[in-house]
Design a protein around this motif. Structure first.
Motif, PDB file in Angstrom:
ATOM      1  N   UNK A 192       0.849  -1.192   0.000  1.00  0.00           N
ATOM      2  CA  UNK A 192       0.000   0.000   0.000  1.00  0.00           C
ATOM      3  C   UNK A 192       0.881   1.237   0.000  1.00  0.00           C
ATOM      4  N   UNK A 193       0.666   2.119  -0.993  1.00  0.00           N
ATOM      5  CA  UNK A 193       1.470   3.332  -1.097  1.00  0.00           C
ATOM      6  C   UNK A 193       0.961   4.417  -0.172  1.00  0.00           C
ATOM      7  N   UNK A 194       1.515   5.630  -0.308  1.00  0.00           N
ATOM      8  CA  UNK A 194       1.166   6.717   0.613  1.00  0.00           C
ATOM      9  C   UNK A 194      -0.284   7.149   0.495  1.00  0.00           C
ATOM     10  N   UNK A 195      -0.965   6.810  -0.631  1.00  0.00           N
ATOM     11  CA  UNK A 195      -2.375   7.162  -0.799  1.00  0.00           C
ATOM     12  C   UNK A 195      -3.298   5.999  -0.439  1.00  0.00           C
ATOM     13  N   UNK A 196      -2.689   4.923   0.063  1.00  0.00           N
ATOM     14  CA  UNK A 196      -3.478   3.758   0.446  1.00  0.00           C
ATOM     15  C   UNK A 196      -3.849   2.868  -0.716  1.00  0.00           C
ATOM     16  N   UNK A 197      -3.232   3.089  -1.854  1.00  0.00           N
ATOM     17  CA  UNK A 197      -3.536   2.298  -3.037  1.00  0.00           C
ATOM     18  C   UNK A 197      -2.623   1.068  -3.069  1.00  0.00           C
ATOM     19  N   UNK A 198      -3.209  -0.073  -3.495  1.00  0.00           N
ATOM     20  CA  UNK A 198      -2.407  -1.293  -3.620  1.00  0.00           C
ATOM     21  C   UNK A 198      -1.536  -1.177  -4.865  1.00  0.00           C
ATOM     22  N   UNK A 199      -0.253  -1.345  -4.668  1.00  0.00           N
ATOM     23  CA  UNK A 199       0.709  -1.181  -5.752  1.00  0.00           C
ATOM     24  C   UNK A 199       1.525  -2.453  -5.891  1.00  0.00           C
ATOM     25  N   UNK A 200       1.736  -2.873  -7.132  1.00  0.00           N
ATOM     26  CA  UNK A 200       2.439  -4.124  -7.397  1.00  0.00           C
ATOM     27  C   UNK A 200       3.942  -3.845  -7.587  1.00  0.00           C
ATOM     28  N   UNK A 201       4.769  -4.787  -7.138  1.00  0.00           N
ATOM     29  CA  UNK A 201       6.214  -4.714  -7.348  1.00  0.00           C
ATOM     30  C   UNK A 201       6.746  -6.131  -7.498  1.00  0.00           C
ATOM     31  N   UNK A 202       7.924  -6.249  -8.069  1.00  0.00           N
ATOM     32  CA  UNK A 202       8.545  -7.550  -8.265  1.00  0.00           C
ATOM     33  C   UNK A 202       9.577  -7.792  -7.179  1.00  0.00           C
ATOM     34  N   UNK A 203       9.620  -9.029  -6.700  1.00  0.00           N
ATOM     35  CA  UNK A 203      10.607  -9.366  -5.668  1.00  0.00           C
ATOM     36  C   UNK A 203      12.024  -9.394  -6.259  1.00  0.00           C
ATOM     37  N   UNK A 204      12.115  -9.306  -7.603  1.00  0.00           N
ATOM     38  CA  UNK A 204      13.428  -9.305  -8.243  1.00  0.00           C
ATOM     39  C   UNK A 204      13.878  -7.893  -8.647  1.00  0.00           C
ATOM     40  N   UNK A 205      13.067  -6.872  -8.308  1.00  0.00           N
ATOM     41  CA  UNK A 205      13.494  -5.494  -8.556  1.00  0.00           C
ATOM     42  C   UNK A 205      14.764  -5.190  -7.753  1.00  0.00           C
ATOM     43  N   UNK A 206      15.579  -4.301  -8.312  1.00  0.00           N
ATOM     44  CA  UNK A 206      16.860  -3.907  -7.725  1.00  0.00           C
ATOM     45  C   UNK A 206      17.841  -5.082  -7.676  1.00  0.00           C
ATOM     46  N   UNK A 207      17.555  -6.124  -8.439  1.00  0.00           N
ATOM     47  CA  UNK A 207      18.443  -7.269  -8.500  1.00  0.00           C
ATOM     48  C   UNK A 207      19.297  -7.231  -9.752  1.00  0.00           C
ATOM     49  N   UNK A 208      20.123  -8.247  -9.913  1.00  0.00           N
ATOM     50  CA  UNK A 208      21.075  -8.263 -11.033  1.00  0.00           C
ATOM     51  C   UNK A 208      20.640  -9.198 -12.152  1.00  0.00           C
ATOM     52  N   UNK A 209      19.468  -9.859 -11.992  1.00  0.00           N
ATOM     53  CA  UNK A 209      19.012 -10.780 -13.040  1.00  0.00           C
ATOM     54  C   UNK A 209      17.792 -10.240 -13.775  1.00  0.00           C
ATOM     55  N   UNK A 210      17.380  -9.015 -13.431  1.00  0.00           N
ATOM     56  CA  UNK A 210      16.210  -8.453 -14.080  1.00  0.00           C
ATOM     57  C   UNK A 210      14.921  -8.993 -13.495  1.00  0.00           C
ATOM     58  N   UNK A 211      13.811  -8.496 -14.033  1.00  0.00           N
ATOM     59  CA  UNK A 211      12.484  -8.898 -13.546  1.00  0.00           C
ATOM     60  C   UNK A 211      11.658  -9.450 -14.694  1.00  0.00           C
ATOM     61  N   UNK A 212      10.795 -10.430 -14.436  1.00  0.00           N
ATOM     62  CA  UNK A 212       9.905 -10.935 -15.492  1.00  0.00           C
ATOM     63  C   UNK A 212       8.926  -9.848 -15.921  1.00  0.00           C
ATOM     64  N   UNK A 213       8.441  -9.969 -17.135  1.00  0.00           N
ATOM     65  CA  UNK A 213       7.481  -8.980 -17.643  1.00  0.00           C
ATOM     66  C   UNK A 213       6.181  -9.065 -16.855  1.00  0.00           C
ATOM     67  N   UNK A 214       5.582  -7.923 -16.601  1.00  0.00           N
ATOM     68  CA  UNK A 214       4.374  -7.862 -15.770  1.00  0.00           C
ATOM     69  C   UNK A 214       3.132  -7.562 -16.602  1.00  0.00           C
ATOM     70  N   UNK A 215       3.205  -7.776 -17.887  1.00  0.00           N
ATOM     71  CA  UNK A 215       2.076  -7.444 -18.745  1.00  0.00           C
ATOM     72  C   UNK A 215       1.986  -8.477 -19.863  1.00  0.00           C
ATOM     73  N   UNK A 216       0.765  -8.886 -20.157  1.00  0.00           N
ATOM     74  CA  UNK A 216       0.544  -9.790 -21.279  1.00  0.00           C
ATOM     75  C   UNK A 216       0.824  -9.043 -22.580  1.00  0.00           C
ATOM     76  N   UNK A 217       1.647  -9.655 -23.417  1.00  0.00           N
ATOM     77  CA  UNK A 217       2.020  -9.041 -24.684  1.00  0.00           C
ATOM     78  C   UNK A 217       1.465  -9.891 -25.821  1.00  0.00           C
ATOM     79  N   UNK A 218       0.607  -9.262 -26.617  1.00  0.00           N
ATOM     80  CA  UNK A 218       0.100  -9.847 -27.859  1.00  0.00           C
ATOM     81  C   UNK A 218       0.139  -8.717 -28.891  1.00  0.00           C
ATOM     82  N   UNK A 219       1.333  -8.437 -29.360  1.00  0.00           N
ATOM     83  CA  UNK A 219       1.566  -7.199 -30.117  1.00  0.00           C
ATOM     84  C   UNK A 219       1.852  -7.495 -31.582  1.00  0.00           C
ATOM     85  N   UNK A 220       1.290  -6.638 -32.401  1.00  0.00           N
ATOM     86  CA  UNK A 220       1.596  -6.626 -33.821  1.00  0.00           C
ATOM     87  C   UNK A 220       2.645  -5.531 -34.051  1.00  0.00           C
ATOM     88  N   UNK A 221       3.747  -5.889 -34.710  1.00  0.00           N
ATOM     89  CA  UNK A 221       4.826  -4.930 -34.970  1.00  0.00           C
ATOM     90  C   UNK A 221       4.844  -4.563 -36.445  1.00  0.00           C
TER      91      UNK A 221
END
Length: 863
Positions: free
Chosen positions: A580-609
């Motif tokens: 919960x952030x300073x406004x009381x809103x639920x906010x998502x974060x990755x347990x691998x943030x600030x790490x050296x192996x990167x973080x998995x993508x947090x969004x479904x990607x079905x993109x046309x390029x």
């Protein structure tokens, strides 16, 4: 009979005793003849006195006169004397046989001055003199105005005494390497070193000159370069010696001597150089350096720069005293040494305030003081003859001078497997998607920590260190569809492990967001896939025959693709958590943030390029080309790409990106890029950060960059081929091995090549900010060969935004026959520096004799 024999014994004994007494007495009087024939059977021999001359003296001349009562011989005109390995050629020679002296003199002119010197040759060496005396018996000589050539130089001394065949003493000697003076094309050397006393020691493989106080003269003008003594080795081998310093004045630290030191070779593969910088206000630098090299194996060096900077006057408020250090190591392995195992190192560690606080003027002149970061790395690479694997181990250290923190990666290991095909072809040619599947994979181990200099290699640093292990597998294939289309498929799989995870929460008491790194092993696996289809389209527009523009050709490469990646932020994966952030809103974060192996993508990607590449060329008539036409590139590349994510809850369109590169008029190079935001950005009252809306079609510039360079030279105006001066100016002459052509007024004419590069850069970035940032500068880089021996160069950069001169340098170089003069001046910036340098060209002196005068940080430094 018996009585008669007895009577004869007494006289015989008397004779034997008397002879023995004479022999003893004679031995005492002539000790040099003592035991001459000792150990030799007795025989009738006569000892002869040693001859005064050991060989025949050969003489010749146009006029020879012998004075027998005075035991003298006089040789006039083309006189020559040969004795053993000595040959003397002179206009006049006299020989005093009683004193074993030879006197030789050169040819005199009408005023009684020497116009042709005497010449002596011994052991393959030639010596010239005005006059000299040589003792045949002692092999010693005294010469006046002697000229002795040695290695690349020549010594001219007022008086020279030859002690023996290998030792010469000289009074008021001048040493120079001026080629024209040595070849007698000039009677005055352009530079020389003057010493009141010189000792020349000649050896079979090595010679050297040892002097007392010595001073450098340039064009007969004395310079401040004075040394208490000098040792000049004449050998192809390295020799130890004192290194000559530069000197000058710096406003904040006083007068200085820079680079005073000693050079010492160590064996065949090492040498040591110790340098010091001394300043009158108390600052100093100590700079040892070790170089090493093994032919066809490796080379490198260790160096250090340890100093103490003192500014101001002790007892006053502006007084300061600070220490600094720099330690560097460079190692490079020869490519021929071992192709399966290579090692390299580039280590450069400095104190945080080193470049801004050092008293080493070289760093300021080279603008190292502007360095914001310093990087070091060491790596070992192992390859195998039979295995398709490459293993690389490395370590890196990066210092950030702005933050004071350093990034340390120790160790890093990467195992790469060479690309291979998954299936074998049924025939000799691979066909279809399955036979073209390629696999790329590898493993990477990384240890990383961000630390300060105080924590380096302490328990606190190791507690913060993170370890990460990552494996990547990439598969790709392609095939041709309908002859004109290329279809490609790819898949990417990542597997990662780490020793640190993140817990994030909001602290309402301190109104602060807290991040806590936990010592916990965790990992993730992700995958993504993509497919694309592309082709090449050609278009040609032909014009009427005889028109200036013959044709325009357009090549377009369109590409369309689709990419897919799952949403790994789902709770089932366990890769993401909420707080919960300073406004009381639920906010998502990755347990691998600030790490050296990167973080998995947090969004479904079905993109046309979407992407399009363009190339536009034009053919024009040209009389210069043998075919009658010339090809011009209007746009070497003009590209566009974007994407549309069907699965995105909002902002489905990505940024629209354009880039282009072209050459106008065959010289003007233009590189540009443009980024457009397709959605409208609105700003709330009082906020400088915008919010992206869903209102599509309001394109705004988020980034723009353009770089223009235009190189000019004399070849553009006079053509690619140089003007033949021999046809334009019939008179020809030579000055210092350079051919000059002269006009009717006898003025020298020569080529004057020059270059002028005009550079301009403009950059604009905005993103979601209300006001964008601009960077704009214009620069000039120029060189001009004013004469065959004068070179001018410089640059000027102007910051259009701040309306200030960013960087400026003016320099010239002068070739002075046997030495060069260089001058560089930076009149603007944080450090105002001028540098004056004189260097001898001769190999034997190019590193030993230098003259430098530098100024540093002087706001009113004169030109």
């Amino acid at each position: 009979m018996l009585k008669t024999g007895f009577k004869n014994i007494i006289p015989i004994l008397i004779i034997l005793i008397f002879n023995s007494f004479l022999a003893v007495l004679n031995a005492q009087k002539l000790p040099e003849n003592k035991r001459i024939n000792e150990g030799v059977p007795k025989s009738d021999t006569i000892a002869l006195n040693k001859e005064q001359l050991e060989d025949v003296v050969q003489t010749k001349a146009d006029n020879i006169r012998n004075d027998i009562p005075k035991k003298m011989t006089f040789l006039n005109k083309k006189a020559q004397v040969k004795y053993q390995d000595m040959q003397i050629d002179a206009d006049y020679i006299s020989i005093d046989w009683s004193k074993s002296l030879i006197y030789a003199r050169g040819e005199l002119d009408s005023l009684g001055k020497i116009k042709t010197p005497a010449l002596a040759t011994q052991g393959g060496k030639k010596y010239e003199y005005d006059e000299f005396t040589y003792n045949i018996k002692t092999r010693q000589a005294i010469a006046f105005n002697a000229r002795t050539e040695e290695s690349e130089g020549v010594i001219v001394a007022e008086k020279t005494k030859k002690y023996n065949d290998s030792v010469f003493f000289m009074r008021r000697g001048k040493y120079t390497t001026d080629e024209y003076f040595i070849q007698k094309k000039d009677t005055i050397a352009d530079y020389y070193l003057l010493a009141p006393n010189i000792k020349l020691i000649k050896g079979k493989n090595k010679s050297q000159v040892i002097t007392g106080p010595i001073q450098m003269y340039i064009e007969q003008v004395p310079t401040p370069l004075i040394m208490p003594f000098a040792i000049l080795p004449f050998s192809d081998k390295r020799s130890a010696g004192i290194l000559i310093p530069s000197f000058g004045e710096r406003e904040d630290v006083g007068f200085f001597l820079n680079g005073l030191g000693y050079y010492q070779p160590i064996g065949e593969h090492f040498d040591l150089k110790i340098l010091t910088d001394i300043y009158t206000k108390g600052s100093w630098n100590f700079k040892p350096e070790v170089n090493y090299r093994k032919l066809y194996r490796y080379s490198g060096n260790f160096s250090a720069d340890i100093g103490n900077t003192v500014r101001g006057i002790k007892g006053l408020s502006d007084y300061s005293r600070s220490a600094s250090y720099r330690i560097a190591w460079r190692h490079q392995q020869d490519s021929k040494a071992n192709p399966f195992l290579t090692f390299s190192a580039s280590v450069d560690m400095v104190s945080n305030q080193f470049y801004s606080n050092t008293v080493n003027n070289n760093y300021a002149f080279n603008q190292n003081n502007l360095n914001a970061q310093q990087n070091s790395s060491v790596s070992v690479t192992k390859r195998f003859l039979t295995l398709p694997i490459t293993i690389t181990g490395s370590a890196s250290y990066s210092q950030n001078f702005s933050t004071g923190f350093s990034d340390l990666k120790l160790p890093i290991m990467n195992v790469a497997i060479n690309q291979f095909y998954l299936f074998k072809p049924k025939t000799g040619i691979r066909q279809g998607l399955l036979e073209n599947i390629t696999v790329n994979t590898g493993l990477n181990l990384n240890n990383y920590v961000q630390t300060s200099a105080d924590e380096l290699f302490t328990k606190a640093m190791f507690d913060k260190m993170q370890t990460g292990l990552k494996n990547n597998i990439s598969l790709g294939t392609n095939t041709t569809l309908a002859k004109y289309f290329t279809f490609s498929l790819s898949a990417n799989i990542d597997n990662a492990l780490t020793t640190k995870t993140l817990t994030r929460f909001y602290d309402p008491v301190n109104n602060k967001l807290e991040d806590v790194l936990n010592k916990k092993i965790a990992g993730y696996s992700t995958f993504s896939t993509s497919a694309s289809l592309q082709t090449v389209l050609y278009g040609m527009l032909n014009f009427k025959k005889g028109s200036a523009i013959q044709a325009v050709r357009h090549m377009m490469t369109p590409q369309i693709g689709f990419s897919y990646a799952p949403d790994f932020s789902a709770a089932s994966f366990g890769y993401y958590k909420n707080y919960y952030n300073e406004r009381g809103e639920m906010t998502m974060y990755s347990i691998f943030d600030r790490g050296i192996i990167g973080s998995p993508s947090s969004q479904l990607v079905q993109a046309m390029t979407f992407g399009i590449s363009n190339n536009l060329e034009m053919k024009v008539k040209s009389k210069k080309d043998s075919t009658g036409v010339r090809k011009l590139k209007l746009f070497e590349s003009l590209n566009f790409n974007t994407s549309y994510n069907f699965a995105a809850p909002n902002h489905k369109w990505a940024l629209f990106q354009f880039s282009g590169q072209t050459t106008i008029f065959e010289k003007l190079n233009l590189n540009t890029s443009l980024t457009l935001e397709p959605y409208q950005i609105v700003f709330e009252p009082g906020s400088e950060t915008g919010i992206r809306t869903e209102n599509f079609g309001h394109f705004s510039v988020q980034g723009f960059n353009a770089q223009i360079s235009y190189p000019l030279s004399e070849a553009i105006f006079i053509g690619k081929e140089k003007v033949d001066l021999s046809k334009k100016y019939p008179k020809k002459g030579e000055i210092r091995n350079e051919n000059y052509y002269f006009d009717d007024d006898n003025y020298a004419r020569f080529q004057q090549p020059w270059t002028l590069n005009i550079n301009a850069q403009y950059g604009y970035t905005k993103s979601l900010s209300k006001f964008g940032n601009q960077v704009a500068s214009v620069g000039l880089d120029a060189t001009l060969k004013l004469t065959p021996y004068w070179n001018l160069n410089g640059n000027l950069y102007y910051d259009v935004v701040t309306k200030q001169i960013a960087n400026t340098r003016i320099g010239f170089a002068r070739d002075q026959r046997s030495f060069t003069i260089n001058f560089n001046w930076i009149p603007y910036g944080q450090y105002k520096v001028y540098d004056f340098f004189i260097g001898i060209k001769a190999n034997i002196l190019q590193d030993a004799l230098k003259y430098k005068d530098r100024s540093f940080n002087q706001p009113n430094a004169p030109f």
